[in-house]
Design a protein around this motif. Structure first.
Motif, PDB file in Angstrom:
ATOM      1  N   VAL A  43     135.627 -48.773 -36.512  1.00 45.28           N
ATOM      2  CA  VAL A  43     135.368 -49.017 -35.016  1.00 45.28           C
ATOM      3  C   VAL A  43     134.275 -47.954 -34.484  1.00 45.28           C
ATOM      4  O   VAL A  43     134.393 -46.705 -34.947  1.00 45.28           O
ATOM      5  CB  VAL A  43     136.745 -48.709 -34.217  1.00 45.28           C
ATOM      6  CG1 VAL A  43     136.571 -48.641 -32.926  1.00 45.28           C
ATOM      7  CG2 VAL A  43     137.852 -49.585 -34.799  1.00 45.28           C
ATOM      8  N   GLU A  44     133.233 -48.234 -34.054  1.00 47.78           N
ATOM      9  CA  GLU A  44     132.127 -47.472 -33.683  1.00 47.78           C
ATOM     10  C   GLU A  44     132.660 -46.606 -32.409  1.00 47.78           C
ATOM     11  O   GLU A  44     133.236 -47.241 -31.602  1.00 47.78           O
ATOM     12  CB  GLU A  44     130.825 -48.356 -33.559  1.00 47.78           C
ATOM     13  CG  GLU A  44     129.597 -47.605 -33.191  1.00 47.78           C
ATOM     14  CD  GLU A  44     128.905 -46.883 -34.477  1.00 47.78           C
ATOM     15  OE1 GLU A  44     128.713 -45.808 -34.413  1.00 47.78           O
ATOM     16  OE2 GLU A  44     128.909 -47.594 -35.433  1.00 47.78           O
ATOM     17  N   GLY A  45     131.971 -45.397 -32.388  1.00 47.93           N
ATOM     18  CA  GLY A  45     132.346 -44.608 -31.026  1.00 47.93           C
ATOM     19  C   GLY A  45     133.580 -43.876 -30.935  1.00 47.93           C
ATOM     20  O   GLY A  45     133.961 -43.413 -29.872  1.00 47.93           O
ATOM     21  N   ASP A  82     135.849 -35.691 -34.637  1.00 46.10           N
ATOM     22  CA  ASP A  82     136.136 -34.380 -33.734  1.00 46.10           C
ATOM     23  C   ASP A  82     137.286 -33.846 -33.986  1.00 46.10           C
ATOM     24  O   ASP A  82     138.305 -34.199 -33.715  1.00 46.10           O
ATOM     25  CB  ASP A  82     135.697 -35.041 -32.303  1.00 46.10           C
ATOM     26  CG  ASP A  82     135.479 -33.669 -31.252  1.00 46.10           C
ATOM     27  OD1 ASP A  82     135.956 -32.542 -31.805  1.00 46.10           O
ATOM     28  OD2 ASP A  82     135.288 -34.008 -30.005  1.00 46.10           O
ATOM     29  N   LYS A  83     137.183 -32.568 -34.365  1.00 48.37           N
ATOM     30  CA  LYS A  83     138.453 -31.767 -34.524  1.00 48.37           C
ATOM     31  C   LYS A  83     139.261 -31.596 -33.076  1.00 48.37           C
ATOM     32  O   LYS A  83     140.579 -31.384 -33.122  1.00 48.37           O
ATOM     33  CB  LYS A  83     138.018 -30.164 -35.071  1.00 48.37           C
ATOM     34  CG  LYS A  83     137.497 -29.482 -34.227  1.00 48.37           C
ATOM     35  CD  LYS A  83     137.282 -28.218 -34.879  1.00 48.37           C
ATOM     36  CE  LYS A  83     136.527 -27.044 -33.945  1.00 48.37           C
ATOM     37  NZ  LYS A  83     136.357 -26.016 -34.572  1.00 48.37           N
ATOM     38  N   SER A 136     141.226 -46.883 -37.794  1.00 50.09           N
ATOM     39  CA  SER A 136     139.563 -47.222 -38.088  1.00 50.09           C
ATOM     40  C   SER A 136     139.426 -46.874 -39.443  1.00 50.09           C
ATOM     41  O   SER A 136     139.966 -45.981 -40.226  1.00 50.09           O
ATOM     42  CB  SER A 136     138.489 -46.486 -37.139  1.00 50.09           C
ATOM     43  OG  SER A 136     137.240 -46.905 -37.680  1.00 50.09           O
ATOM     44  N   ASP A 137     138.641 -47.676 -40.217  1.00 54.80           N
ATOM     45  CA  ASP A 137     138.383 -47.337 -41.503  1.00 54.80           C
ATOM     46  C   ASP A 137     137.137 -46.351 -41.307  1.00 54.80           C
ATOM     47  O   ASP A 137     136.723 -45.740 -40.519  1.00 54.80           O
ATOM     48  CB  ASP A 137     137.301 -48.555 -42.163  1.00 54.80           C
ATOM     49  CG  ASP A 137     137.357 -48.626 -43.646  1.00 54.80           C
ATOM     50  OD1 ASP A 137     137.630 -47.621 -44.159  1.00 54.80           O
ATOM     51  OD2 ASP A 137     137.291 -49.739 -44.212  1.00 54.80           O
TER      52      ASP A 137
END
Length: 335
Positions: free
Chosen positions: A238-240, A245-246, A254-255
């Motif tokens: 899944v893009e975006g 981000d921690k 998502s893969d």
């Protein structure tokens, strides 16, 4: 009679000299330039293997002045952006250097000549083949929670243990968010052995004892060339998402991001050496073949140059398709 023999000898010598000279000219012309073509010999196994393959093919096959320059992603990209050198980075993971790639491609300083690994880089969660065969219902990441007791955490037997990458790698944050997204954090603990070498040792130990293990890993690598592992299925990428981000508060199932790997080449090298540029565009190897070659190198304590030569000797059916027949003949003779 003596004069006649002398004239014949001089004529033959002149003819031989002309033939050698023209042969040298043709050989150099195959490269297109007498200038140095520098190749980054990257400091990981596949990158060093690719670099040495290019050096042999370009020097022996095309007659190029091809040299190796030790380096890594950071030093190579910085130098390519500033000086247009080295001319070739044989294994650039584009997603790791997005800002650099956007800049140099927009400025037309560097371009993607081809894709050294056909499938691209692979990341994922793996189980040994013997575990997959013994538990055919364990196929995907979403199945894993049901099998927590198969992979008990010695420090907390109420949960399973999922081995992750070493601290500081970008995958560390990504995997932590994936565990939340797939709701594995309630059934599995994440554990990093501390280094890639320690992770390898953990996997090999489990494999030798035929013990269950589920672990993050990537390819091409020597370990996956030696030990058959099965990648757990994942949902589509899944893009975006904020998975990298921690501080991500809503990670999504998502893969892993697609591992886009390119052979990065300076446009100056392409312009002055069109023959080698065509070779670099054609150069691509299946991930499993790369891993098998790296496993051979590991077993035989071989250098990257030795590994490249072994590949050229044992996989003619692959590499001879990358170059014209006369170039292939010169490479074989050079070996």
């Amino acid at each position: 009679m003596g004069d006649t023999k002398m004239r014949i000898g001089l004529a033959l010598a002149a003819t031989l000299g002309l033939w050698l000279t023209s042969g040298d000219v043709v050989h150099a012309a195959d490269c297109g330039s007498a200038d140095e073509i520098s190749i980054t010999e990257l400091n990981w196994p596949s990158g060093a293997f690719f670099a040495n393959l290019h050096q042999i093919v370009l020097s022996k096959g095309y007659g190029c002045n091809a040299t190796l320059t030790p380096g890594d992603t950071a030093s190579s990209t910085a130098s390519m952006a500033a000086r247009g050198k080295p001319d070739i980075n044989p294994e650039l993971w584009v997603d790791n250097v997005k800002d650099f790639w956007a800049k140099v491609t927009a400025e037309k300083k560097v371009y993607a000549a081809g894709h050294p690994v056909i499938e691209g880089g692979i990341e994922g969660f793996f189980i040994p083949k013997y575990v997959a065969e013994a538990h055919p219902d364990l196929k995907s990441i979403t199945d894993l929670a049901k099998f927590k007791d198969l992979f008990p955490d010695p420090a907390d037997p109420s949960k399973g243990v999922l081995y992750t990458c070493q601290p500081g790698w970008s995958c560390e944050v990504l995997i932590a968010n994936m565990a939340k997204a797939f709701k594995l954090d309630s059934t599995f603990n994440l554990f990093s052995p501390g280094s890639s070498a320690a992770l390898d040792a953990t996997i090999v130990k489990a494999y030798q004892r035929k013990e269950p293990i589920v672990t993050y890993y990537w390819a091409p690598t020597p370990l996956l060339g030696k030990y058959p592992m099965v990648r757990l299925e994942m949902p589509p990428y899944v893009e975006g998402t904020c998975n990298n981000d921690k501080n991500c508060t809503s990670p999504k199932p998502s893969d892993f991001p697609p591992g886009k790997i390119v052979t990065a080449v300076s446009t100056a090298a392409k312009d002055k050496a069109p023959g080698p540029a065509k070779y670099l565009a054609a150069f691509t190897i299946k991930n499993q073949v790369v891993s098998q070659m790296l496993a051979w190198a590991d077993d035989n304590k071989a250098t990257p140059a030795d590994t490249a030569k072994q590949f050229l000797k044992t996989h003619e059916e692959i590499w001879t398709k990358w170059v014209p027949a006369d170039v292939a003949a010169r490479v074989k003779a050079g070996l």
